[in-house]
Design a protein around this motif. Structure first.
Motif, PDB file in Angstrom:
ATOM      1  N   ARG A 123      10.735   6.454   5.215  1.00 58.89           N
ATOM      2  CA  ARG A 123       9.427   6.329   5.323  1.00 58.89           C
ATOM      3  C   ARG A 123       8.810   4.950   6.158  1.00 58.89           C
ATOM      4  NH1 ARG A 123       7.880   7.726  -1.046  1.00 58.89           N
ATOM      5  NH2 ARG A 123       9.063   9.880  -0.931  1.00 58.89           N
ATOM      6  N   ARG A 124       9.387   3.651   6.333  1.00 58.66           N
ATOM      7  CA  ARG A 124       9.017   2.785   7.312  1.00 58.66           C
ATOM      8  C   ARG A 124       8.536   3.048   8.405  1.00 58.66           C
ATOM      9  NH1 ARG A 124      10.673   2.404  12.291  1.00 58.66           N
ATOM     10  NH2 ARG A 124      13.617   2.638  12.149  1.00 58.66           N
ATOM     11  N   THR A 125       7.036   2.376   8.551  1.00 61.58           N
ATOM     12  CA  THR A 125       6.369   1.823  10.041  1.00 61.58           C
ATOM     13  C   THR A 125       7.380   1.281  10.972  1.00 61.58           C
ATOM     14  OG1 THR A 125       4.533   1.081   9.530  1.00 61.58           O
ATOM     15  CG2 THR A 125       4.573   3.678   9.128  1.00 61.58           C
ATOM     16  N   GLU A 126       6.529   0.914  12.108  1.00 65.91           N
ATOM     17  CA  GLU A 126       6.583  -0.290  12.977  1.00 65.91           C
ATOM     18  C   GLU A 126       6.186  -1.003  12.027  1.00 65.91           C
ATOM     19  OE1 GLU A 126       9.137  -0.558  15.367  1.00 65.91           O
ATOM     20  OE2 GLU A 126       9.876   1.220  14.774  1.00 65.91           O
ATOM     21  N   ALA A 127       5.309  -0.728  11.781  1.00 63.76           N
ATOM     22  CA  ALA A 127       3.935  -2.461  11.159  1.00 63.76           C
ATOM     23  C   ALA A 127       4.717  -2.049  10.031  1.00 63.76           C
ATOM     24  CB  ALA A 127       2.529  -1.442  10.554  1.00 63.76           C
ATOM     25  N   HIS A 128       5.476  -1.806   8.926  1.00 65.97           N
ATOM     26  CA  HIS A 128       6.441  -2.130   7.578  1.00 65.97           C
ATOM     27  C   HIS A 128       7.349  -3.111   8.502  1.00 65.97           C
ATOM     28  CE1 HIS A 128       4.328   1.516   6.085  1.00 65.97           C
ATOM     29  NE2 HIS A 128       3.710   0.320   5.711  1.00 65.97           N
ATOM     30  N   LEU A 129       7.901  -2.601   9.571  1.00 65.39           N
ATOM     31  CA  LEU A 129       9.186  -3.919  10.264  1.00 65.39           C
ATOM     32  C   LEU A 129       8.894  -4.854  10.298  1.00 65.39           C
ATOM     33  CD1 LEU A 129      10.653  -1.012  11.755  1.00 65.39           C
ATOM     34  CD2 LEU A 129      11.192  -1.892   8.948  1.00 65.39           C
ATOM     35  N   ALA A 130       7.581  -4.917  10.924  1.00 63.93           N
ATOM     36  CA  ALA A 130       6.961  -6.157  11.602  1.00 63.93           C
ATOM     37  C   ALA A 130       6.447  -6.896  10.344  1.00 63.93           C
ATOM     38  CB  ALA A 130       5.373  -5.998  12.284  1.00 63.93           C
ATOM     39  N   GLU A 131       6.082  -6.569   9.202  1.00 64.55           N
ATOM     40  CA  GLU A 131       5.128  -7.077   8.718  1.00 64.55           C
ATOM     41  C   GLU A 131       6.480  -7.810   6.988  1.00 64.55           C
ATOM     42  OE1 GLU A 131       2.540  -6.562   4.286  1.00 64.55           O
ATOM     43  OE2 GLU A 131       2.772  -5.015   6.081  1.00 64.55           O
ATOM     44  N   LEU A 132       7.495  -7.186   7.738  1.00 67.37           N
ATOM     45  CA  LEU A 132       9.116  -7.850   6.599  1.00 67.37           C
ATOM     46  C   LEU A 132       9.396  -9.084   7.740  1.00 67.37           C
ATOM     47  CD1 LEU A 132      10.440  -4.194   6.046  1.00 67.37           C
ATOM     48  CD2 LEU A 132       9.737  -5.731   3.979  1.00 67.37           C
ATOM     49  N   ARG A 133       9.627  -8.553   8.926  1.00 69.86           N
ATOM     50  CA  ARG A 133      10.100  -9.724   9.637  1.00 69.86           C
ATOM     51  C   ARG A 133       9.500 -10.970   9.947  1.00 69.86           C
ATOM     52  NH1 ARG A 133       9.912  -6.846  13.513  1.00 69.86           N
ATOM     53  NH2 ARG A 133      11.685  -5.794  13.386  1.00 69.86           N
ATOM     54  N   ASN A 134       8.468 -10.302   9.341  1.00 67.02           N
ATOM     55  CA  ASN A 134       7.417 -12.599   9.483  1.00 67.02           C
ATOM     56  C   ASN A 134       7.169 -12.829   8.373  1.00 67.02           C
ATOM     57  OD1 ASN A 134       6.320 -12.073  12.119  1.00 67.02           O
ATOM     58  ND2 ASN A 134       4.196 -10.631  10.953  1.00 67.02           N
ATOM     59  N   ALA A 135       8.443 -12.467   7.307  1.00 60.30           N
ATOM     60  CA  ALA A 135       8.753 -12.767   5.996  1.00 60.30           C
ATOM     61  C   ALA A 135       9.432 -13.333   5.542  1.00 60.30           C
ATOM     62  CB  ALA A 135       8.146 -11.796   5.842  1.00 60.30           C
ATOM     63  N   PHE A 136      10.407 -13.584   7.299  1.00 56.07           N
ATOM     64  CA  PHE A 136      12.115 -14.158   7.070  1.00 56.07           C
ATOM     65  C   PHE A 136      11.526 -15.828   6.884  1.00 56.07           C
ATOM     66  CE2 PHE A 136      14.533 -11.312   9.975  1.00 56.07           C
ATOM     67  CZ  PHE A 136      14.633  -9.915   8.358  1.00 56.07           C
ATOM     68  N   PHE A 137      12.181 -16.324   6.229  1.00 54.55           N
ATOM     69  CA  PHE A 137      12.230 -17.646   6.261  1.00 54.55           C
ATOM     70  C   PHE A 137      13.264 -18.728   7.102  1.00 54.55           C
ATOM     71  CE2 PHE A 137      14.354 -16.443   2.420  1.00 54.55           C
ATOM     72  CZ  PHE A 137      15.012 -17.366   2.269  1.00 54.55           C
ATOM     73  N   ASP A 138      13.468 -19.980   7.203  1.00 56.41           N
ATOM     74  CA  ASP A 138      14.551 -20.326   7.554  1.00 56.41           C
ATOM     75  C   ASP A 138      14.933 -21.532   6.459  1.00 56.41           C
ATOM     76  OD1 ASP A 138      16.420 -22.046   8.804  1.00 56.41           O
ATOM     77  OD2 ASP A 138      15.428 -22.706  10.809  1.00 56.41           O
ATOM     78  N   PRO A 139      16.569 -20.595   6.163  1.00 55.68           N
ATOM     79  CA  PRO A 139      17.391 -22.042   4.780  1.00 55.68           C
ATOM     80  C   PRO A 139      17.467 -23.381   4.860  1.00 55.68           C
ATOM     81  CG  PRO A 139      18.427 -20.478   5.467  1.00 55.68           C
ATOM     82  CD  PRO A 139      17.639 -20.033   6.019  1.00 55.68           C
ATOM     83  N   GLU A 140      17.281 -23.462   6.935  1.00 56.58           N
ATOM     84  CA  GLU A 140      17.387 -24.864   7.318  1.00 56.58           C
ATOM     85  C   GLU A 140      17.196 -26.097   7.573  1.00 56.58           C
ATOM     86  OE1 GLU A 140      20.257 -26.332   8.105  1.00 56.58           O
ATOM     87  OE2 GLU A 140      22.115 -23.954   9.096  1.00 56.58           O
ATOM     88  N   ILE A 141      15.762 -25.867   7.189  1.00 59.34           N
ATOM     89  CA  ILE A 141      14.705 -26.835   7.272  1.00 59.34           C
ATOM     90  C   ILE A 141      13.157 -26.398   6.836  1.00 59.34           C
ATOM     91  CG2 ILE A 141      14.468 -26.806  10.205  1.00 59.34           C
ATOM     92  CD1 ILE A 141      12.290 -24.758  10.664  1.00 59.34           C
ATOM     93  N   ASP A 142      12.838 -25.061   5.676  1.00 60.00           N
ATOM     94  CA  ASP A 142      12.015 -24.703   4.548  1.00 60.00           C
ATOM     95  C   ASP A 142      11.991 -25.051   3.453  1.00 60.00           C
ATOM     96  OD1 ASP A 142      10.481 -23.499   6.905  1.00 60.00           O
ATOM     97  OD2 ASP A 142      11.280 -21.262   6.637  1.00 60.00           O
ATOM     98  N   ASP A 143      11.398 -25.737   3.153  1.00 57.10           N
ATOM     99  CA  ASP A 143      11.655 -26.194   1.597  1.00 57.10           C
ATOM    100  C   ASP A 143      10.813 -24.964   0.394  1.00 57.10           C
ATOM    101  OD1 ASP A 143       8.620 -25.190   1.491  1.00 57.10           O
ATOM    102  OD2 ASP A 143       8.288 -27.942   1.371  1.00 57.10           O
TER     103      ASP A 143
END
Length: 232
Positions: A123-143
């Motif tokens: 059921r996902r939309t392109e907007a849902h994918l963008a929202e999920l992508r924006n929730a990524f973090f970087d374990p190398e640098i993020d606390d």
């Protein structure tokens, strides 16, 4: 000696009656409640009592009140974020009690996340994918706090992508729950790298609309979380 039942205050009784009308569907979203003078006569209470009852219902996000010629109190349209706030308090109390532990939380997450992943893939939309992508973090640098917040945002977005607001409503308090200090202190060194990798893989399956692979990844993800938290 026979005990007596303490009656709740009048404003509470009125609020309970109106709440029952709203939650039963007798009063529909957007429908206007009877004016204050009419409620006073109908229930037999003072205007201040009516106003106190309406303030209580407004604080529970059940009604909205507007002023002016066309103003009044109206049944609120359901909003998952606002309704989840009410669940969050009770959920937090339970998760910090002796009777509820990490295993209980993971059991609930498994019941929600695995089917949610499959539904979101369909059921996902392109907007849902963008929202999920924006929730990524970087374990190398993020606390830790940044990664934990991103983790919560990702899973709330996944619940939203199912298109079923009940997943979002039930999931929101769950993903706001905090880890216990004893769990946080003993997480494996690679923990957040694995969480990040799983999130990215899950997004790939959603983008491909592969429900079977999405549910498989969600289940494996929770298997790892359970392993990492075991005996911590």
């Amino acid at each position: 000696m026979t005990g007596s039942t303490v009656r709740p205050p009048a404003y509470q009784q009125l609020a309970d009656e109106l709440r029952a009308d709203i939650t039963s569907g007798r009063l529909q979203p957007g429908e206007r409640l009877p004016p204050e003078p009419e409620l006073c006569v109908k229930i037999g209470v003072s205007r201040s009592t009516v106003r106190e009852a309406l303030r209580l219902l407004a604080s529970q996000h059940l009604i909205v009140t507007t002023r002016g010629v066309t103003g009044g109190s109206f049944v609120a349209h359901p909003d998952a974020a606002q309704l989840a706030d009410g669940l969050s308090t009770g959920f937090a109390l339970l998760t910090h009690s002796a009777g509820v532990g990490m295993a209980d939380m993971l059991e609930l997450r498994r019941a929600l996340e695995v089917p949610a992943a499959g539904l979101a893939a369909i059921r996902r939309t392109e907007a849902h994918l963008a929202e999920l992508r924006n929730a990524f973090f970087d374990p190398e640098i993020d606390d830790f706090d940044t990664m934990l917040a991103a983790h919560s945002t990702f899973h709330r977005a996944l619940a939203k992508a199912t298109g079923n607001p009940l997943f979002e409503l039930v999931g929101r308090p769950l993903y706001q729950a905090s880890y216990g200090e004893e769990v946080v202190a003993a997480l494996p060194e690679e923990y957040w790298f694995r969480i990040d990798a799983d999130h990215r893989e899950l997004l790939d399956h959603l983008a491909a609309r592969d429900a079977e692979a999405a549910t498989r990844t969600a289940a494996r993800h929770l298997d790892y979380v359970a392993f990492a938290a075991a005996d911590r």
